[in-house]
Design a protein around this motif. Structure first.
Motif, PDB file in Angstrom:
ATOM      1  N   ARG A  28       0.830  -1.210   0.000  1.00 51.68           N
ATOM      2  CA  ARG A  28       0.000   0.000   0.000  1.00 51.68           C
ATOM      3  C   ARG A  28       0.865   1.260   0.000  1.00 51.68           C
ATOM      4  N   GLU A  31       2.216   1.652  -3.542  1.00 54.55           N
ATOM      5  CA  GLU A  31       1.169   2.114  -4.458  1.00 54.55           C
ATOM      6  C   GLU A  31       0.914   3.605  -4.294  1.00 54.55           C
ATOM      7  N   GLU A  36       1.189   3.160  -8.951  1.00 55.18           N
ATOM      8  CA  GLU A  36       1.037   1.910  -9.693  1.00 55.18           C
ATOM      9  C   GLU A  36       0.507   0.810  -8.783  1.00 55.18           C
ATOM     10  N   ALA A  37      -0.190  -0.140  -9.369  1.00 57.46           N
ATOM     11  CA  ALA A  37      -0.636  -1.308  -8.612  1.00 57.46           C
ATOM     12  C   ALA A  37       0.578  -2.153  -8.238  1.00 57.46           C
TER      13      ALA A  37
END
Length: 243
Positions: A28, A31, A36-37
């Motif tokens: 997390r 991200e 970005e994922a």
């Protein structure tokens, strides 16, 4: 971003929800910083002779962008009385060892004060054995690191000790030995090594509750912040700007 997370039993032990564990919290944070994922693929590792080949297979299977390789202090810092019996007494020692290990893996037993008092007394009076020597750990780490860097295009972060472990019963100098060897290896290969200088880590103890070996919920977040901070510069150096 795909992260191959080579870690320890903190990622699977106990009843903490997955989103609380270090790998999830780190994802997390990454991200939020990159936009970005982030997919994290956690794998628990043990420094067996087969580990470099196992990691090779994972590299081929998952094609990670980043590899986090954690050096687990348990490998060489945790003194085991059952292991001592097994090594000293042969077949009889193995029977004693099985009984001791069964108790140490029973959650309600390892959370009691009596268990930990007995362990402290045994360490002082009987002694303990360690699963690996500092030199053996360094040899395994080097073999694994050299396999990983053969896979071009993947960034690598090697993580050492960030904080002192309350369960550390190893002889003085064990952490410093591993730290110096791994730091020199990473510098020679231009790899990021994330760890506190021996004796200078924050005096924070995340192992005072539960089995006093695995990291508490608060500790998972503490580690996530430090690991994300180590991964981000590697990601940027690979040509990926922050959000």
């Amino acid at each position: 971003m795909k992260v191959l997370w080579l870690s320890n039993s903190d990622e699977v032990y106990g009843d903490l929800p997955p989103e609380v564990r270090t790998s999830s919290q780190t994802a997390r944070l990454l991200e939020a910083a990159t936009g970005e994922a982030v997919e994290v693929i956690p794998r628990v590792i043990w420094p067996s002779p087969q580990l470099p080949d196992i990691i090779d297979g994972w590299m081929e299977r998952y094609s990670p962008d980043i590899v986090l390789f954690q050096i687990n202090g348990f490998w060489y810092l945790y003194g085991s009385v059952p292991l001592l019996f097994e090594r000293k007494l042969g077949r009889v020692g193995k029977q004693i060892s099985r009984a001791g290990l069964k108790a140490s893996r029973t959650p309600w037993i390892v959370k009691t004060r009596v268990f930990h008092l007995g362990r402290r007394i045994a360490l002082r009076t009987i002694g303990a054995a360690y699963y690996f020597t500092p030199a053996e750990v360094c040899e395994t780490v080097e073999a694994c690191v050299r396999r990983i860097v053969r896979h071009e295009g993947a960034g690598l972060v090697v993580q050492g000790q960030f904080a002192p472990a309350a369960w550390n019963s190893a002889p003085p100098g064990a952490i410093a030995f591993v730290h110096a060897r791994v730091a020199a290896l990473c510098e020679s290969l231009h790899i990021t090594y994330a760890a506190a200088e021996p004796g200078k880590g924050e005096d924070i103890n995340f192992w005072t509750k539960g089995d006093r070996l695995h990291t508490s919920e608060g500790g998972h977040g503490w580690y996530a912040n430090r690991i994300a901070a180590a991964i981000l510069p590697v990601w940027e150096a690979m040509g990926h700007p922050r959000a």
